[in-house]
Scaffold this motif. Structure first.
Motif, PDB file in Angstrom:
ATOM      1  N   LEU A 190       0.783  -1.212   0.106  1.00 46.28           N
ATOM      2  CA  LEU A 190       0.041   0.032  -0.072  1.00 46.28           C
ATOM      3  C   LEU A 190       0.965   1.248   0.077  1.00 46.28           C
ATOM      4  O   LEU A 190       0.234   2.285  -0.243  1.00 46.28           O
ATOM      5  CB  LEU A 190      -0.830  -0.092   1.182  1.00 46.28           C
ATOM      6  N   LEU A 191       2.093   1.222   0.684  1.00 48.59           N
ATOM      7  CA  LEU A 191       3.009   2.499   0.801  1.00 48.59           C
ATOM      8  C   LEU A 191       3.843   2.563  -0.628  1.00 48.59           C
ATOM      9  O   LEU A 191       4.508   3.632  -0.575  1.00 48.59           O
ATOM     10  CB  LEU A 191       3.943   2.304   2.027  1.00 48.59           C
ATOM     11  N   GLY A 192       3.787   1.922  -1.401  1.00 45.26           N
ATOM     12  CA  GLY A 192       4.546   1.858  -2.667  1.00 45.26           C
ATOM     13  C   GLY A 192       4.111   3.017  -3.464  1.00 45.26           C
ATOM     14  O   GLY A 192       2.861   3.291  -3.725  1.00 45.26           O
ATOM     15  N   ASP A 193       5.225   4.093  -3.683  1.00 43.84           N
ATOM     16  CA  ASP A 193       5.177   5.233  -4.518  1.00 43.84           C
ATOM     17  C   ASP A 193       4.065   6.441  -3.615  1.00 43.84           C
ATOM     18  O   ASP A 193       3.467   7.244  -4.461  1.00 43.84           O
ATOM     19  CB  ASP A 193       4.376   4.964  -5.830  1.00 43.84           C
ATOM     20  N   ILE A 194       3.859   6.549  -2.640  1.00 44.25           N
ATOM     21  CA  ILE A 194       3.192   7.414  -1.695  1.00 44.25           C
ATOM     22  C   ILE A 194       3.964   8.354  -1.203  1.00 44.25           C
ATOM     23  O   ILE A 194       5.293   8.061  -0.572  1.00 44.25           O
ATOM     24  CB  ILE A 194       2.329   6.488  -0.552  1.00 44.25           C
ATOM     25  N   ASP A 195       3.449   9.637  -0.993  1.00 48.99           N
ATOM     26  CA  ASP A 195       4.170  10.842  -0.602  1.00 48.99           C
ATOM     27  C   ASP A 195       3.810  10.999   0.825  1.00 48.99           C
ATOM     28  O   ASP A 195       4.644  11.396   1.669  1.00 48.99           O
ATOM     29  CB  ASP A 195       3.919  11.811  -1.460  1.00 48.99           C
ATOM     30  N   VAL A 196       2.567  10.966   0.986  1.00 53.39           N
ATOM     31  CA  VAL A 196       1.946  11.270   2.369  1.00 53.39           C
ATOM     32  C   VAL A 196       0.672  10.180   2.806  1.00 53.39           C
ATOM     33  O   VAL A 196      -0.016   9.822   2.004  1.00 53.39           O
ATOM     34  CB  VAL A 196       1.203  12.653   2.633  1.00 53.39           C
ATOM     35  N   VAL A 197       0.799   9.888   4.055  1.00 50.99           N
ATOM     36  CA  VAL A 197      -0.219   9.113   4.608  1.00 50.99           C
ATOM     37  C   VAL A 197      -1.384   9.797   5.404  1.00 50.99           C
ATOM     38  O   VAL A 197      -1.192  10.365   6.249  1.00 50.99           O
ATOM     39  CB  VAL A 197       0.057   7.905   5.183  1.00 50.99           C
ATOM     40  N   VAL A 198      -2.589   9.672   5.078  1.00 47.76           N
ATOM     41  CA  VAL A 198      -3.732  10.251   6.012  1.00 47.76           C
ATOM     42  C   VAL A 198      -4.348   8.930   6.574  1.00 47.76           C
ATOM     43  O   VAL A 198      -5.072   8.093   6.062  1.00 47.76           O
ATOM     44  CB  VAL A 198      -4.752  11.145   5.186  1.00 47.76           C
ATOM     45  N   ASP A 199      -4.426   9.121   7.898  1.00 45.22           N
ATOM     46  CA  ASP A 199      -4.921   8.191   8.862  1.00 45.22           C
ATOM     47  C   ASP A 199      -6.322   8.571   9.061  1.00 45.22           C
ATOM     48  O   ASP A 199      -6.846   9.720   9.511  1.00 45.22           O
ATOM     49  CB  ASP A 199      -4.460   8.063  10.172  1.00 45.22           C
ATOM     50  N   ALA A 200      -7.349   7.799   8.633  1.00 42.10           N
ATOM     51  CA  ALA A 200      -8.800   8.107   8.674  1.00 42.10           C
ATOM     52  C   ALA A 200      -9.373   6.752   9.293  1.00 42.10           C
ATOM     53  O   ALA A 200     -10.484   6.602   9.065  1.00 42.10           O
ATOM     54  CB  ALA A 200      -9.408   8.548   7.422  1.00 42.10           C
ATOM     55  N   SER A 201      -8.741   6.167  10.239  1.00 40.37           N
ATOM     56  CA  SER A 201      -9.239   4.837  10.779  1.00 40.37           C
ATOM     57  C   SER A 201      -9.969   4.883  12.164  1.00 40.37           C
ATOM     58  O   SER A 201     -10.562   3.897  12.401  1.00 40.37           O
ATOM     59  CB  SER A 201      -7.928   4.015  10.737  1.00 40.37           C
ATOM     60  N   ASP A 202      -9.528   5.552  12.882  1.00 36.77           N
ATOM     61  CA  ASP A 202     -10.182   5.584  14.142  1.00 36.77           C
ATOM     62  C   ASP A 202      -9.708   4.241  14.887  1.00 36.77           C
ATOM     63  O   ASP A 202     -10.645   3.901  15.935  1.00 36.77           O
ATOM     64  CB  ASP A 202     -11.572   5.950  14.502  1.00 36.77           C
ATOM     65  N   SER A 203      -8.581   3.755  14.848  1.00 35.39           N
ATOM     66  CA  SER A 203      -8.196   2.451  15.590  1.00 35.39           C
ATOM     67  C   SER A 203      -6.633   2.733  15.936  1.00 35.39           C
ATOM     68  O   SER A 203      -5.826   3.228  15.047  1.00 35.39           O
ATOM     69  CB  SER A 203      -8.291   1.603  14.447  1.00 35.39           C
ATOM     70  N   TRP A 204      -6.477   2.326  17.317  1.00 32.91           N
ATOM     71  CA  TRP A 204      -5.044   2.624  17.707  1.00 32.91           C
ATOM     72  C   TRP A 204      -4.232   1.420  16.807  1.00 32.91           C
ATOM     73  O   TRP A 204      -2.938   1.888  16.380  1.00 32.91           O
ATOM     74  CB  TRP A 204      -4.765   2.259  19.151  1.00 32.91           C
ATOM     75  N   ASP A 205      -4.455   0.349  16.770  1.00 33.65           N
ATOM     76  CA  ASP A 205      -4.019  -0.852  15.900  1.00 33.65           C
ATOM     77  C   ASP A 205      -3.423  -0.305  14.449  1.00 33.65           C
ATOM     78  O   ASP A 205      -2.113  -0.462  14.016  1.00 33.65           O
ATOM     79  CB  ASP A 205      -4.734  -2.071  15.737  1.00 33.65           C
ATOM     80  N   THR A 206      -4.131   0.520  13.783  1.00 33.85           N
ATOM     81  CA  THR A 206      -4.015   0.884  12.333  1.00 33.85           C
ATOM     82  C   THR A 206      -3.053   2.097  12.587  1.00 33.85           C
ATOM     83  O   THR A 206      -2.085   2.030  11.692  1.00 33.85           O
ATOM     84  CB  THR A 206      -5.457   1.431  11.735  1.00 33.85           C
ATOM     85  N   ARG A 207      -3.077   2.769  13.409  1.00 33.88           N
ATOM     86  CA  ARG A 207      -2.292   4.243  13.557  1.00 33.88           C
ATOM     87  C   ARG A 207      -1.008   3.615  14.050  1.00 33.88           C
ATOM     88  O   ARG A 207       0.011   4.072  13.352  1.00 33.88           O
ATOM     89  CB  ARG A 207      -2.795   5.058  14.700  1.00 33.88           C
ATOM     90  N   SER A 208      -1.073   2.574  14.828  1.00 37.87           N
ATOM     91  CA  SER A 208       0.265   2.066  15.234  1.00 37.87           C
ATOM     92  C   SER A 208       1.134   1.360  14.186  1.00 37.87           C
ATOM     93  O   SER A 208       2.457   1.656  13.917  1.00 37.87           O
ATOM     94  CB  SER A 208       0.155   0.937  16.275  1.00 37.87           C
ATOM     95  N   ALA A 209       0.284   0.764  13.039  1.00 43.48           N
ATOM     96  CA  ALA A 209       0.838   0.086  11.983  1.00 43.48           C
ATOM     97  C   ALA A 209       1.447   1.367  10.996  1.00 43.48           C
ATOM     98  O   ALA A 209       2.452   1.154  10.554  1.00 43.48           O
ATOM     99  CB  ALA A 209       0.003  -0.721  11.486  1.00 43.48           C
ATOM    100  N   ILE A 210       0.710   2.422  10.827  1.00 41.65           N
ATOM    101  CA  ILE A 210       0.909   3.531  10.092  1.00 41.65           C
ATOM    102  C   ILE A 210       2.300   3.993  10.503  1.00 41.65           C
ATOM    103  O   ILE A 210       3.159   4.342   9.870  1.00 41.65           O
ATOM    104  CB  ILE A 210      -0.255   4.365   9.926  1.00 41.65           C
TER     105      ILE A 210
END
Ligand SMILES: [Zn+2]
Length: 251
Positions: free
Chosen positions: A116-136
Motif C-alpha cells: 500500500l505504501l509503494g510510491d506514496i508521498d503522504v499517508v492520511v489516517d482516517a481509521s479511528d483505530s490504535w492498531d491501524t495508527r500504530s501500523a501506519i
C-alpha cells in the motif's frame, strides 16, 4: 507545465501566496494513501480530489451502511451495501476525472503495508483505530514518510502531523499503548460536522505537506472541544526509549 484548463480550474488556490504554480504542480504529481473511507476519509478524499491531487489510494474493507450516511457524506443512498472504496472512487471520478484513484479493499496492517505504501508521498489516517495508527506509524517511520492523524468522538476532535524523520517524536511517543478506556464512535456517538472539521484540518495538513504552502504544526497535538468551542495545543514529548523513534531504534 500546467494546461490552460487546469490553470482556470485551480486558479483560486494557485492565487494563494505560497501555493502558486509550484504548489499545484507538486499536488498534481503527488500520491496520497487514505487509510479509511468513513467519516474522516470521505471529506478528505473529496477535497484532495477537488484540489487536483495526482493519485489517491483508498483503503477500506467495509461496505456503506445506513448509520454511516449522516457523516460519510460522499455516499448517496444508492451506495448502501456497496464497497466504500468502490463507491468513493466513483464519486471522485464524477467530480475530478483527472485524479487517478486506486481503490483497494483491504485493511492497512503489517501484511499489506509495503504494497500500500509503494510510491506514496503522504499517508492520511482516517481509521479511528490504535492498531491501524500504530501500523501506519511504524511503517512510515521505516520508509521515511510523513503522516497525518485525525480522530473524533461525540463533540471533540484531535489532529496531529508526524514529520518524515520523526524529529518531533512519533505516534508511539504520544500513545505507546492502546487506551481501552476510550470507546468507539459506534458506542459513544459522533456528530457529522465534528468529524468533518477534523477531516478538513487533516486535508489542510496534507496540502501543506505536499505543496509547501505553509508549515504543518509538527509535534503539536491539537485538541478541540466543539461543545464549548475550546481548543488546546499539547507539545509532544520525544521519548528517548521509544521503540519507533527513540535512540534504541537507530542502533
Ligand atoms: Zn516515538
Amino acid at each position: 507545465m500546467i494546461s490552460d484548463e487546469s490553470l482556470e480550474r485551480y486558479s483560486r488556490q494557485i492565487a494563494v501566496p505560497g501555493f502558486d504554480f509550484d504548489g499545484q504542480q507538486a499536488l498534481t504529481q503527488a500520491s496520497v494513501l487514505l487509510v479509511g473511507c468513513g467519516g474522516l476519509g470521505c471529506p478528505t478524499a473529496l477535497y484532495l480530489a477537488a484540489a487536483g491531487v495526482g493519485t489517491l489510494r483508498l483503503v477500506d474493507d467495509d461496505c456503506v451502511a445506513l448509520s454511516n450516511l449522516p457523516r460519510q457524506i460522499a455516499y448517496p443512498e444508492s451506495a448502501l451495501g456497496s464497497s466504500k472504496v468502490i463507491a468513493l472512487k466513483s464519486e471522485i471520478a464524477a467530480r475530478n476525472s483527472s485524479v487517478i484513484v486506486d481503490a483497494v479493499v483491504t485493511r492497512f496492517d503489517d501484511s499489506s503495508a509495503d504494497q500500500l505504501l509503494g510510491d506514496i508521498d503522504v499517508v492520511v489516517d482516517a481509521s479511528d483505530s490504535w492498531d491501524t495508527r500504530s501500523a501506519i506509524d511504524r511503517h512510515t517511520a521505516r520508509l521515511g514518510l510523513p503522516w497525518v492523524m485525525g480522530g473524533a468522538v461525540q463533540m471533540s476532535g484531535q489532529n496531529m502531523v508526524f514529520d518524515a524523520q520523526r524529529k518531533y517524536g512519533c505516534y508511539h511517543c504520544l500513545a505507546p499503548e492502546p487506551d481501552n478506556a476510550l470507546g468507539s464512535c459506534a458506542q459513544l456517538g459522533i456528530l457529522g460536522p465534528v468529524v468533518g472539521a477534523v477531516a478538513m484540518t487533516q486535508t489542510l495538513d496534507t496540502l501543506k505537506l505536499l505543496t509547501g504552502c505553509a508549515t504543518p504544526a509538527f509535534g503539536v497535538l491539537r485538541v478541540r472541544d466543539f461543545r464549548v468551542d475550546d481548543a488546546a495545543e499539547l507539545a509532544l514529548s520525544h521519548r528517548a526509549d521509544c521503540p519507533v523513534c527513540g535512540q534504541s531504534s537507530h542502533t
